[in-house]
Design an enzyme around this catalytic site. Structure first.
Site, PDB file in Angstrom:
ATOM      1  N   ASN A 216       9.718   3.123   1.814  1.00  0.00           N
ATOM      2  CA  ASN A 216       8.746   1.455   1.219  1.00  0.00           C
ATOM      3  C   ASN A 216       9.804   2.104   0.136  1.00  0.00           C
ATOM      4  O   ASN A 216      10.317   3.105  -0.756  1.00  0.00           O
ATOM      5  CB  ASN A 216       7.888   1.003   0.915  1.00  0.00           C
ATOM      6  CG  ASN A 216       7.267   3.167   0.213  1.00  0.00           C
ATOM      7  OD1 ASN A 216       6.909   3.343  -0.409  1.00  0.00           O
ATOM      8  ND2 ASN A 216       5.921   3.066   1.314  1.00  0.00           N
ATOM      9  N   PHE A 331      -4.969   3.299  -6.024  1.00  0.00           N
ATOM     10  CA  PHE A 331      -4.254   2.145  -6.357  1.00  0.00           C
ATOM     11  C   PHE A 331      -4.828   0.951  -5.443  1.00  0.00           C
ATOM     12  O   PHE A 331      -4.506   1.038  -4.257  1.00  0.00           O
ATOM     13  CB  PHE A 331      -2.892   2.754  -6.409  1.00  0.00           C
ATOM     14  CG  PHE A 331      -2.325   3.249  -7.349  1.00  0.00           C
ATOM     15  CD1 PHE A 331      -3.370   4.707  -8.243  1.00  0.00           C
ATOM     16  CD2 PHE A 331      -1.579   2.561  -8.313  1.00  0.00           C
ATOM     17  CE1 PHE A 331      -2.956   4.698  -9.509  1.00  0.00           C
ATOM     18  CE2 PHE A 331      -1.208   3.097 -10.330  1.00  0.00           C
ATOM     19  CZ  PHE A 331      -2.140   4.210 -10.476  1.00  0.00           C
TER      20      PHE A 331
HETATM   21  O1  PMT Z   1       6.409   5.529  -7.061  1.00  0.00           O
HETATM   22  P1  PMT Z   1       6.393   4.441  -8.159  1.00  0.00           P
HETATM   23  O2  PMT Z   1       8.019   3.403  -7.783  1.00  0.00           O
HETATM   24  O3  PMT Z   1       5.847   5.071  -9.107  1.00  0.00           O
HETATM   25  O4  PMT Z   1       5.449   3.298  -7.710  1.00  0.00           O
HETATM   26  C1  PMT Z   1       4.009   2.715  -8.199  1.00  0.00           C
HETATM   27  C2  PMT Z   1       3.464   2.109  -7.228  1.00  0.00           C
HETATM   28  C3  PMT Z   1       3.421   0.808  -7.356  1.00  0.00           C
HETATM   29  C4  PMT Z   1       3.496   3.052  -5.807  1.00  0.00           C
HETATM   30  C5  PMT Z   1       1.846   2.670  -7.466  1.00  0.00           C
HETATM   31  O5  PMT Z   1       1.260   2.176  -8.527  1.00  0.00           O
HETATM   32  C6  PMT Z   1       0.203   2.151  -6.654  1.00  0.00           C
HETATM   33  O6  PMT Z   1       0.479   1.477  -6.611  1.00  0.00           O
HETATM   34  N1  PMT Z   1       0.336   2.873  -5.012  1.00  0.00           N
HETATM   35  C7  PMT Z   1      -0.010   2.556  -4.557  1.00  0.00           C
HETATM   36  C8  PMT Z   1       0.967   1.626  -3.192  1.00  0.00           C
HETATM   37  C9  PMT Z   1       0.282   1.380  -1.779  1.00  0.00           C
HETATM   38  O7  PMT Z   1       0.355   1.700  -0.929  1.00  0.00           O
HETATM   39  O8  PMT Z   1      -1.195   0.191  -1.863  1.00  0.00           O
HETATM   40  P2  PMT Z   1      -1.617  -0.304  -0.952  1.00  0.00           P
HETATM   41  O9  PMT Z   1      -2.191  -1.372  -1.829  1.00  0.00           O
HETATM   42  O10 PMT Z   1      -1.626  -0.976   0.025  1.00  0.00           O
HETATM   43  O11 PMT Z   1      -3.097   0.584  -0.651  1.00  0.00           O
HETATM   44  C10 PMT Z   1      -4.522   0.732  -0.679  1.00  0.00           C
HETATM   45  C11 PMT Z   1      -4.308   2.301  -1.427  1.00  0.00           C
HETATM   46  O12 PMT Z   1      -5.198   2.833   0.034  1.00  0.00           O
HETATM   47  C12 PMT Z   1      -3.786   2.816  -2.339  1.00  0.00           C
HETATM   48  O13 PMT Z   1      -4.093   4.180  -3.366  1.00  0.00           O
HETATM   49  C13 PMT Z   1      -2.724   3.354  -1.240  1.00  0.00           C
HETATM   50  O14 PMT Z   1      -2.473   4.636  -1.568  1.00  0.00           O
HETATM   51  C14 PMT Z   1      -4.155   3.884  -0.154  1.00  0.00           C
HETATM   52  N2  PMT Z   1      -3.705   4.180   1.298  1.00  0.00           N
HETATM   53  C15 PMT Z   1      -3.064   3.018   1.669  1.00  0.00           C
HETATM   54  C16 PMT Z   1      -3.031   2.854   2.613  1.00  0.00           C
HETATM   55  C17 PMT Z   1      -2.938   4.508   3.740  1.00  0.00           C
HETATM   56  N3  PMT Z   1      -2.992   4.850   4.454  1.00  0.00           N
HETATM   57  N4  PMT Z   1      -3.991   5.188   3.318  1.00  0.00           N
HETATM   58  C18 PMT Z   1      -4.116   5.109   1.770  1.00  0.00           C
HETATM   59  O15 PMT Z   1      -4.400   6.003   1.376  1.00  0.00           O
END
Ligand code: PMT
Length: 407
Positions: A216, A331
């Site tokens: 991504n 996040f």
């Molecule tokens: O890296 P940059 O270019 O600076 O951009 C920053 C960002 C947009 C990546 C960052 O600010 C952000 O939003 N990070 C989380 C991205 C994400 O995957 O979000 P999500 O809504 O899909 O996931 C929710 C949470 O679960 C996140 O904390 C993620 O790290 C976590 N997750 C998701 C899937 C997974 N299999 N394991 C996880 O731990």
């Protein structure tokens, strides 16, 4: 005088360069160890002309590291590990030659290499002839090193081994011990001192075959900035990072991984921790059984890729149990109904706080330098103005510090 109790359990990497003052470094080792510090030593070739490796080894009760090219030393303890597994690097005596090589960023022997590779504070105790110390070249080198954050103790004024008088004598061992204790005391006053934080950052790469992967657009800027901000407030930070183009942030131990499963394993290996911040954009799915050979266009149409779900690192770290960090921050990257989806995500993944950001096209959140976030906690939502990712990180680190201050 700084409180010496602070030295207990601290790891000092002592670089002994070639100067008549090297004999005082033996006493320095003894004094540090008496106060509970561990001392590991690097002896330069010139240093070994003034003190014997055997004396240093006997006093440190450890291997004396001398050679950048020693296969034994490199296989048992690589030079990067040597500098990272210390809390502080001390150069005593710091000769004009070594100061010049440090200022120039040279890596032409083990001492210069560990000093260049380190992300830990460095203290130098210069020792040289008065004219050499006063020479414009040495003064410029020292000023440059100090502008980069290198600390200095001494040199003292007095009669030199060469019978000249003036500044150039290495500080006495107890003065160096005081300077070391003062550096550790500064850190001890930081609000997150003694806390361990695990931070995830960047994308994950999930292999399709040996040359292709699912990924991504995460650049790691937000996660890396958070790791640096927590370290700046005194936390010991383990940053688990997917592939990015960013340099490792200062003061953090960085574990580089590629896949979600590797990220989970690295996070679990880093526990126990007080704080977990999951800013990585982890791939939700991976290819079930990636090919071990490059997939070919064989005329039969595109390959069908079966996907399977990746483990959820945030949900795993948030699971109740002895090893759950006291504060788990996730996040949420959303493209609409940001607050509603992020609030539901906080409840579903059982984390304490969630930082919600809009990643719709045109926001620049993925890969850009700024971010607009909402901090969602059990007691409500705080919406922060758009600001650089470094500023988001600094503010989040302050809120984390406030949380622990109130405990
Ligand atoms: O890296 P940059 O270019 O600076 O951009 C920053 C960002 C947009 C990546 C960052 O600010 C952000 O939003 N990070 C989380 C991205 C994400 O995957 O979000 P999500 O809504 O899909 O996931 C929710 C949470 O679960 C996140 O904390 C993620 O790290 C976590 N997750 C998701 C899937 C997974 N299999 N394991 C996880 O731990």
């Amino acid at each position: 005088m700084a409180d010496h109790a602070i030295l207990a359990g601290k790891r000092v990497l002592l670089v002994v360069a070639g100067g008549i003052a090297a004999y005082k470094s033996l006493d320095l080792i003894r004094r540090l160890r008496e106060r509970g510090a561990t001392v590991r030593a690097v002896l330069t070739e010139a240093g070994a002309r003034f003190v014997t490796p055997l004396s240093v080894q006997a006093l440190t009760e450890d291997t004396v590291y001398r050679d950048l090219w020693s296969l034994t030393d490199e296989s048992e303890m690589g030079h990067i590990r040597l500098s990272r597994e210390a809390d502080l690097l001390v150069v005593a005596p710091a000769t004009a030659n070594l100061l010049a090589r440090m200022a120039a960023g040279m890596a032409d022997d083990l001492a210069a290499t560990v000093l260049l590779a380190t992300d830990k504070p460095v203290l130098v105790a210069p020792a040289m002839n008065v004219r050499m110390w006063q020479h414009a070249a040495t003064q410029a080198n020292m000023a440059l090193l100090e502008s980069r954050g290198v600390r200095r103790v001494g040199p003292n004024e007095g009669v030199m081994a060469c019978n000249e008088y003036g500044p150039g004598r290495m500080a006495e061992p107890m003065e160096i011990v005081d300077a070391i204790a003062a550096i550790f005391a500064e850190d001890a006053h930081l609000p997150l001192a003694g806390r361990h934080a695990v931070v995830t950052s960047g994308p994950t790469h999930e292999p399709i075959d040996p040359v292709r992967y699912i990924a991504n657009r995460s650049s790691g800027k937000q996660g890396h900035a958070i790791a640096a901000a927590l370290a700046k407030l005194g936390a010991a930070v383990t940053l688990v990072s997917g592939p990015t183009r960013l340099p490792d942030p200062p003061g953090c131990s960085v574990v580089h991984i590629e896949t979600a499963r590797e990220m989970l394993a690295a996070c679990e290996a880093a526990l126990p921790a007080d704080i977990a911040v999951c800013a990585a954009a982890v791939a939700d799915w991976r290819v079930d059984g990636p090919s071990d050979r490059k997939l070919k266009k064989d005329g039969g149409g595109p390959p069908a890729l079966a996907l399977t779900e990746n483990p959820d690192i945030l949900a795993t770290l948030s699971r109740p149990g002895e090893r759950r960090p006291a504060l788990v921050v996730g996040f949420a990257a959303e493209t609409g109904d940001v607050l509603a989806y992020a609030t539901a995500k906080r409840a579903r993944k059982c984390c304490d706080w969630i930082v919600a950001n809009d990643v719709s096209p045109g926001t620049g959140t993925f890969g850009g330098s700024d971010n607009t976030v909402h901090l969602i906690r059990a007691d409500g939502v705080e919406s922060w103005p758009t600001m650089p990712k470094d500023a988001v990180a600094a503010r989040l680190a302050e809120v984390v510090a406030g949380y622990f201050a109130g405990k």
